[in-house]
Design a protein around this motif. Structure first.
Motif, PDB file in Angstrom:
ATOM      1  N   LEU A   1       0.829  -1.203   0.000  1.00 32.07           N
ATOM      2  CA  LEU A   1       0.000   0.000   0.000  1.00 32.07           C
ATOM      3  C   LEU A   1       0.866   1.257   0.000  1.00 32.07           C
ATOM      4  O   LEU A   1       0.570   2.232  -0.710  1.00 32.07           O
ATOM      5  N   ARG A   2       1.949   1.232   0.771  1.00 32.28           N
ATOM      6  CA  ARG A   2       2.840   2.397   0.824  1.00 32.28           C
ATOM      7  C   ARG A   2       3.486   2.638  -0.547  1.00 32.28           C
ATOM      8  O   ARG A   2       3.612   3.791  -0.986  1.00 32.28           O
ATOM      9  N   LYS A   3       3.915   1.581  -1.183  1.00 30.51           N
ATOM     10  CA  LYS A   3       4.540   1.715  -2.493  1.00 30.51           C
ATOM     11  C   LYS A   3       3.581   2.358  -3.480  1.00 30.51           C
ATOM     12  O   LYS A   3       3.961   3.230  -4.275  1.00 30.51           O
ATOM     13  N   TYR A   4       2.329   1.934  -3.402  1.00 35.21           N
ATOM     14  CA  TYR A   4       1.321   2.507  -4.299  1.00 35.21           C
ATOM     15  C   TYR A   4       1.101   3.985  -4.002  1.00 35.21           C
ATOM     16  O   TYR A   4       1.152   4.833  -4.898  1.00 35.21           O
ATOM     17  N   TRP A   5       0.866   4.294  -2.720  1.00 30.58           N
ATOM     18  CA  TRP A   5       0.548   5.666  -2.357  1.00 30.58           C
ATOM     19  C   TRP A   5       1.708   6.621  -2.581  1.00 30.58           C
ATOM     20  O   TRP A   5       1.494   7.804  -2.893  1.00 30.58           O
ATOM     21  N   THR A   6       2.917   6.159  -2.405  1.00 34.43           N
ATOM     22  CA  THR A   6       4.073   7.048  -2.608  1.00 34.43           C
ATOM     23  C   THR A   6       4.507   7.111  -4.067  1.00 34.43           C
ATOM     24  O   THR A   6       5.420   7.865  -4.407  1.00 34.43           O
ATOM     25  N   SER A   7       3.870   6.315  -4.915  1.00 32.67           N
ATOM     26  CA  SER A   7       4.205   6.330  -6.346  1.00 32.67           C
ATOM     27  C   SER A   7       3.205   7.135  -7.167  1.00 32.67           C
ATOM     28  O   SER A   7       3.422   7.376  -8.355  1.00 32.67           O
ATOM     29  N   MET A   8       2.107   7.519  -6.526  1.00 35.45           N
ATOM     30  CA  MET A   8       1.035   8.223  -7.233  1.00 35.45           C
ATOM     31  C   MET A   8       0.853   9.623  -6.666  1.00 35.45           C
ATOM     32  O   MET A   8       0.931   9.832  -5.465  1.00 35.45           O
ATOM     33  N   LYS A   9       0.612  10.570  -7.544  1.00 31.36           N
ATOM     34  CA  LYS A   9       0.305  11.915  -7.093  1.00 31.36           C
ATOM     35  C   LYS A   9      -1.103  11.949  -6.509  1.00 31.36           C
ATOM     36  O   LYS A   9      -1.989  11.233  -6.965  1.00 31.36           O
ATOM     37  N   PRO A  10      -1.319  12.769  -5.467  1.00 29.14           N
ATOM     38  CA  PRO A  10      -2.646  12.848  -4.853  1.00 29.14           C
ATOM     39  C   PRO A  10      -3.715  13.217  -5.865  1.00 29.14           C
ATOM     40  O   PRO A  10      -3.472  13.962  -6.813  1.00 29.14           O
ATOM     41  N   GLY A  11      -4.899  12.681  -5.670  1.00 28.66           N
ATOM     42  CA  GLY A  11      -6.001  12.966  -6.571  1.00 28.66           C
ATOM     43  C   GLY A  11      -6.996  11.832  -6.589  1.00 28.66           C
ATOM     44  O   GLY A  11      -6.819  10.801  -5.933  1.00 28.66           O
ATOM     45  N   ALA A  12      -8.049  12.024  -7.364  1.00 30.10           N
ATOM     46  CA  ALA A  12      -9.129  11.044  -7.431  1.00 30.10           C
ATOM     47  C   ALA A  12      -8.635   9.703  -7.975  1.00 30.10           C
ATOM     48  O   ALA A  12      -9.060   8.642  -7.523  1.00 30.10           O
ATOM     49  N   LEU A  13      -7.738   9.760  -8.965  1.00 28.12           N
ATOM     50  CA  LEU A  13      -7.243   8.525  -9.565  1.00 28.12           C
ATOM     51  C   LEU A  13      -6.506   7.679  -8.541  1.00 28.12           C
ATOM     52  O   LEU A  13      -6.678   6.449  -8.484  1.00 28.12           O
ATOM     53  N   ARG A  14      -5.675   8.323  -7.710  1.00 27.10           N
ATOM     54  CA  ARG A  14      -4.953   7.574  -6.686  1.00 27.10           C
ATOM     55  C   ARG A  14      -5.916   6.967  -5.687  1.00 27.10           C
ATOM     56  O   ARG A  14      -5.750   5.830  -5.262  1.00 27.10           O
ATOM     57  N   TRP A  15      -6.926   7.720  -5.311  1.00 28.69           N
ATOM     58  CA  TRP A  15      -7.898   7.243  -4.330  1.00 28.69           C
ATOM     59  C   TRP A  15      -8.675   6.043  -4.865  1.00 28.69           C
ATOM     60  O   TRP A  15      -8.823   5.025  -4.184  1.00 28.69           O
TER      61      TRP A  15
END
Length: 270
Positions: A149-163
């Protein structure tokens, strides 16, 4: 999980948490190997209360004893209340206890999945040794999924797509974990499952409700640099368990059970 976008990484920026995550991951093959050997050799066929309790303690106690006796550099000199591994054990310990004590009865009633271990040491119709074994299981599950989960969240810029992507990732991890546990216990004869295919598919969907909540909630513990007290950790775990409790009961009321059962009755007071 509120990890900020600061560059992709697997392990925590918190040294105490990073060391604990790596320890729990490295320890997982050890206890799985012990457990697997007992199952493969069918040594369990001669086990009773004492032997099962010894096995449960052997696989679960190192989660506490090893980091206590051999702390990582980041934890040396720190009070126990400030060490991440203590909070991780508290979080998983409370969540797993509630799962065994209450939610197991949903499996008994709704999914028609029971077990008949030759033991007498039970708590609310659940063998005490399973409470301890669950701790090792759940510690490994969460130690493995938190870095993902951390790898995913730290690899994506904040926004609806990441969520949105994060929601689907949690769902996938939760279902995979639930299905694999259900599938791998099939060789143990003490588990009685009336319809295995339905249990593996539909039953795993029910079981994944645990992890849909616990995976992202557990990953939050001291993830953003703030220090959690033991009380906050316990409250967070109990709050997460209450959410799962509600989801399990919504399933009882809306979906019901497998086959013909009276799902209007509360599973743990039938």
């Amino acid at each position: 999980m509120a990890t900020e976008y600061k560059g992709s990484r697997w392990f925590s920026a918190n040294p105490s948490k990073r060391w604990a995550e790596k320890f729990f991951l490295l320890y997982s093959p050890v206890w799985i190997g012990i457990f697997g050997t007992v199952v493969a050799t069918k040594a369990y066929e001669s086990f009773r209360d004492v032997e099962y309790m010894i096995l449960a303690l052997v696989v679960s106690l190192p989660c506490v004893l090893f980091p206590l006796l051999f702390p990582g550099e980041a934890d040396k000199g720190k009070p126990l209340s400030e060490r991440y591994w203590v909070k991780a054990n508290i979080w998983i310990g409370l969540f797993g206890f509630i799962g065994n004590y209450f939610w197991t009865h949903y499996f008994f009633v709704l999914l028609k999945a029971t077990y008949s271990f030759p033991v007498k040491w039970n708590l609310n119709q659940v063998p005490i040794m399973l409470y301890l074994i669950t701790h090792a299981y759940f510690m490994s599950y969460h130690a493995a999924t938190t870095p993902v989960l951390r790898k995913y969240w730290t690899s994506m810029k904040p926004g609806a797509l990441r969520w949105i992507g994060g929601v689907f990732l949690v769902l996938a991890l939760a279902y995979f974990t639930a299905f694999m546990e259900a599938f791998t216990i099939q060789s143990v004869p003490y588990y009685h499952i009336e319809d295995r295919f339905t249990f593996y598919t539909i039953g795993s969907t029910f079981y994944m409700l645990y992890f849909v909540i616990s995976f992202p909630m557990f990953a939050r513990v001291e993830e953003t640099g703030d220090k959690w007290s033991l009380a906050r950790t316990a409250i967070d775990s109990l709050g997460s368990a209450m959410i799962v409790f509600c989801l399990c009961d919504f399933w009882r009321l809306i979906v019901g059970g497998l086959g013909s059962i009276d799902s209007s009755k509360m599973p743990f007071v039938y």
